[in-house]
Design an enzyme around this catalytic site. Structure first.
Site, PDB file in Angstrom:
ATOM      1  N   ASP A   1       0.752  -1.134  -0.018  1.00 19.20           N
ATOM      2  CA  ASP A   1       0.060  -0.062   0.028  1.00 19.20           C
ATOM      3  C   ASP A   1       0.811   1.150  -0.010  1.00 19.20           C
ATOM      4  O   ASP A   1       0.505   2.219  -0.590  1.00 19.20           O
ATOM      5  CB  ASP A   1      -0.852   0.066   1.049  1.00 19.20           C
ATOM      6  CG  ASP A   1      -2.106  -0.996   1.124  1.00 19.20           C
ATOM      7  OD1 ASP A   1      -2.172  -1.674  -0.108  1.00 19.20           O
ATOM      8  OD2 ASP A   1      -2.917  -1.178   2.033  1.00 19.20           O
TER       9      ASP A   1
ATOM     10  N   VAL B   1       3.731   1.772  -1.481  1.00 14.09           N
ATOM     11  CA  VAL B   1       4.298   1.912  -2.623  1.00 14.09           C
ATOM     12  C   VAL B   1       3.258   2.272  -3.627  1.00 14.09           C
ATOM     13  O   VAL B   1       3.712   3.250  -4.391  1.00 14.09           O
ATOM     14  CB  VAL B   1       4.746   0.483  -3.293  1.00 14.09           C
ATOM     15  CG1 VAL B   1       5.369   0.530  -4.573  1.00 14.09           C
ATOM     16  CG2 VAL B   1       6.085  -0.313  -2.314  1.00 14.09           C
ATOM     17  N   THR B   2       2.167   1.794  -3.488  1.00  6.67           N
ATOM     18  CA  THR B   2       0.913   2.658  -4.362  1.00  6.67           C
ATOM     19  C   THR B   2       0.649   3.802  -4.013  1.00  6.67           C
ATOM     20  O   THR B   2       0.655   4.666  -4.928  1.00  6.67           O
ATOM     21  CB  THR B   2      -0.567   1.695  -3.940  1.00  6.67           C
ATOM     22  OG1 THR B   2      -0.184   0.328  -4.112  1.00  6.67           O
ATOM     23  CG2 THR B   2      -1.834   2.004  -4.642  1.00  6.67           C
TER      24      THR B   2
ATOM     25  N   ASP C   1       3.203   0.580 -10.065  1.00  5.10           N
ATOM     26  CA  ASP C   1       1.957   0.017 -10.462  1.00  5.10           C
ATOM     27  C   ASP C   1       2.039  -1.682 -10.607  1.00  5.10           C
ATOM     28  O   ASP C   1       1.126  -2.404 -10.281  1.00  5.10           O
ATOM     29  CB  ASP C   1       1.305   0.523 -11.577  1.00  5.10           C
ATOM     30  CG  ASP C   1      -0.160  -0.212 -11.676  1.00  5.10           C
ATOM     31  OD1 ASP C   1      -0.914  -0.249 -10.909  1.00  5.10           O
ATOM     32  OD2 ASP C   1      -0.557  -0.562 -12.927  1.00  5.10           O
TER      33      ASP C   1
ATOM     34  N   ASP D   1       3.871  -2.898  -6.492  1.00  9.56           N
ATOM     35  CA  ASP D   1       3.045  -3.213  -5.531  1.00  9.56           C
ATOM     36  C   ASP D   1       2.117  -4.509  -5.496  1.00  9.56           C
ATOM     37  O   ASP D   1       2.088  -5.249  -4.759  1.00  9.56           O
ATOM     38  CB  ASP D   1       1.985  -2.058  -5.028  1.00  9.56           C
ATOM     39  CG  ASP D   1       1.033  -1.764  -6.601  1.00  9.56           C
ATOM     40  OD1 ASP D   1       1.278  -2.519  -7.624  1.00  9.56           O
ATOM     41  OD2 ASP D   1       0.261  -0.727  -6.481  1.00  9.56           O
ATOM     42  N   GLY D   2       1.879  -4.882  -6.728  1.00 13.60           N
ATOM     43  CA  GLY D   2       1.240  -6.161  -7.095  1.00 13.60           C
ATOM     44  C   GLY D   2       1.992  -7.321  -6.929  1.00 13.60           C
ATOM     45  O   GLY D   2       1.701  -8.349  -6.316  1.00 13.60           O
TER      46      GLY D   2
ATOM     47  N   ARG E   1       1.684 -10.321  -3.902  1.00 14.81           N
ATOM     48  CA  ARG E   1       1.749 -11.705  -4.393  1.00 14.81           C
ATOM     49  C   ARG E   1       3.004 -12.507  -3.720  1.00 14.81           C
ATOM     50  O   ARG E   1       2.846 -13.574  -3.215  1.00 14.81           O
ATOM     51  CB  ARG E   1       2.060 -11.994  -6.067  1.00 14.81           C
ATOM     52  CG  ARG E   1       0.681 -11.498  -6.557  1.00 14.81           C
ATOM     53  CD  ARG E   1       1.035 -11.839  -8.094  1.00 14.81           C
ATOM     54  NE  ARG E   1       1.846 -11.236  -8.708  1.00 14.81           N
ATOM     55  CZ  ARG E   1       1.619 -10.048  -9.484  1.00 14.81           C
ATOM     56  NH1 ARG E   1       0.307  -9.700  -9.456  1.00 14.81           N
ATOM     57  NH2 ARG E   1       2.679  -9.322 -10.063  1.00 14.81           N
TER      58      ARG E   1
ATOM     59  N   ASP F   1      -5.319   0.140  -5.499  1.00 14.22           N
ATOM     60  CA  ASP F   1      -4.643   0.383  -6.706  1.00 14.22           C
ATOM     61  C   ASP F   1      -5.362   0.988  -7.796  1.00 14.22           C
ATOM     62  O   ASP F   1      -5.029   1.799  -8.767  1.00 14.22           O
ATOM     63  CB  ASP F   1      -4.057  -1.152  -7.259  1.00 14.22           C
ATOM     64  CG  ASP F   1      -3.006  -1.093  -8.207  1.00 14.22           C
ATOM     65  OD1 ASP F   1      -1.942  -0.374  -8.101  1.00 14.22           O
ATOM     66  OD2 ASP F   1      -3.001  -1.551  -9.218  1.00 14.22           O
TER      67      ASP F   1
ATOM     68  N   ASP G   1      -4.927   4.524  -9.705  1.00 14.84           N
ATOM     69  CA  ASP G   1      -4.804   4.462 -10.804  1.00 14.84           C
ATOM     70  C   ASP G   1      -5.452   5.677 -11.925  1.00 14.84           C
ATOM     71  O   ASP G   1      -4.816   6.557 -12.780  1.00 14.84           O
ATOM     72  CB  ASP G   1      -5.035   3.371 -11.760  1.00 14.84           C
ATOM     73  CG  ASP G   1      -3.860   2.192 -11.583  1.00 14.84           C
ATOM     74  OD1 ASP G   1      -2.615   2.619 -10.978  1.00 14.84           O
ATOM     75  OD2 ASP G   1      -4.077   1.118 -11.575  1.00 14.84           O
TER      76      ASP G   1
END
Length: 228
Positions: free
Chosen positions: A29, A31-32, A66, A69-70, A74, A87, A91
């Protein structure tokens, strides 16, 4: 195409960096939020002043968050509805800042009302294109179409053109024409994508309604099962 191939490539490249951030205790979060703040700052500080090259450099560095963070989520096994919502929402904020910054340039020193309007159309159409898919999925439809120009294409076309257009200030003649061309391409492509998604949702909704109306399906079938 970009979502399918480029995203997979950069995900592999950025995996070590994502692992490094995890070891340092950084959350996905965070990083987002940082990535979005960087994009917004790059777009609204540099673009309205016509500093397209340096603005694009700053934005590009933060756009990769983008993917990071994903990747982190994971690796941590923390993929969640909240993360996906955050996210997607941020965006939209980042995209708005990019095209908003371009609109401010053309409304001010760029002195071109038509391109200002095109930039605003790119901003608005990008939001609506995303909304059509989200709304279609919310009413239970698959919205099984990608469309001509999605978010990845909008960003790549716009930022590449803006970056090269910024070289005009370094003495490269005529290259600034790339940005207006890119904005028109994104505007037309976004309109085509919007129509594609609306047509798809109309077809899928008609098919779903027809299937629900068939004998032995839908609410009537469930009611008969409950009384049997």
């Amino acid at each position: 195409m970009l979502n399918k191939y480029a995203r997979a490539f950069f995900t592999r490249v950025l995996t070590p960096f994502a692992a490094f951030l995890i070891r340092r205790g950084v959350s996905p979060d965070a990083v987002t939020f940082i990535g979005t703040a960087g994009v917004v700052a790059g777009a609204l500080v540099f673009f309205p002043r016509g500093e397209f090259f340096w603005g694009t450099v700053v934005i590009t560095l933060f756009v990769f968050s983008d993917l990071v963070d994903g990747n982190m989520a994971r690796q941590l096994g923390r993929s969640s509805r909240w993360g996906a919502f955050l996210d997607s929402t941020l965006d939209r904020v980042a995209d708005s800042a990019i095209f908003g910054g371009l609109a401010l340039w053309y409304a001010g020193s760029g002195d071109n009302n038509i391109l200002c309007a095109v930039s605003i159309f790119c901003l608005a159409s990008g939001q609506v294109v995303s909304y059509t898919k989200a709304r279609g999925e919310a009413i239970g439809l698959p919205v099984a179409v990608n469309g001509l120009v999605e978010r990845a294409e909008r960003l790549v076309i716009s930022l590449v053109a803006a970056g090269f257009a910024g070289l005009h200030k370094f003495g490269v003649p005529g290259i600034d024409i790339l940005l207006p061309i890119a904005l028109w391409v994104v505007a037309v492509g976004s309109l085509v994508t919007l129509v594609q998604r609306m047509v798809t949702v109309r077809r899928e909704s008609a098919e779903a309604d027809a299937a629900a109306a068939e004998p032995g399906t839908g609410a009537e079938a469930q009611g008969s099962e409950a009384t049997s």
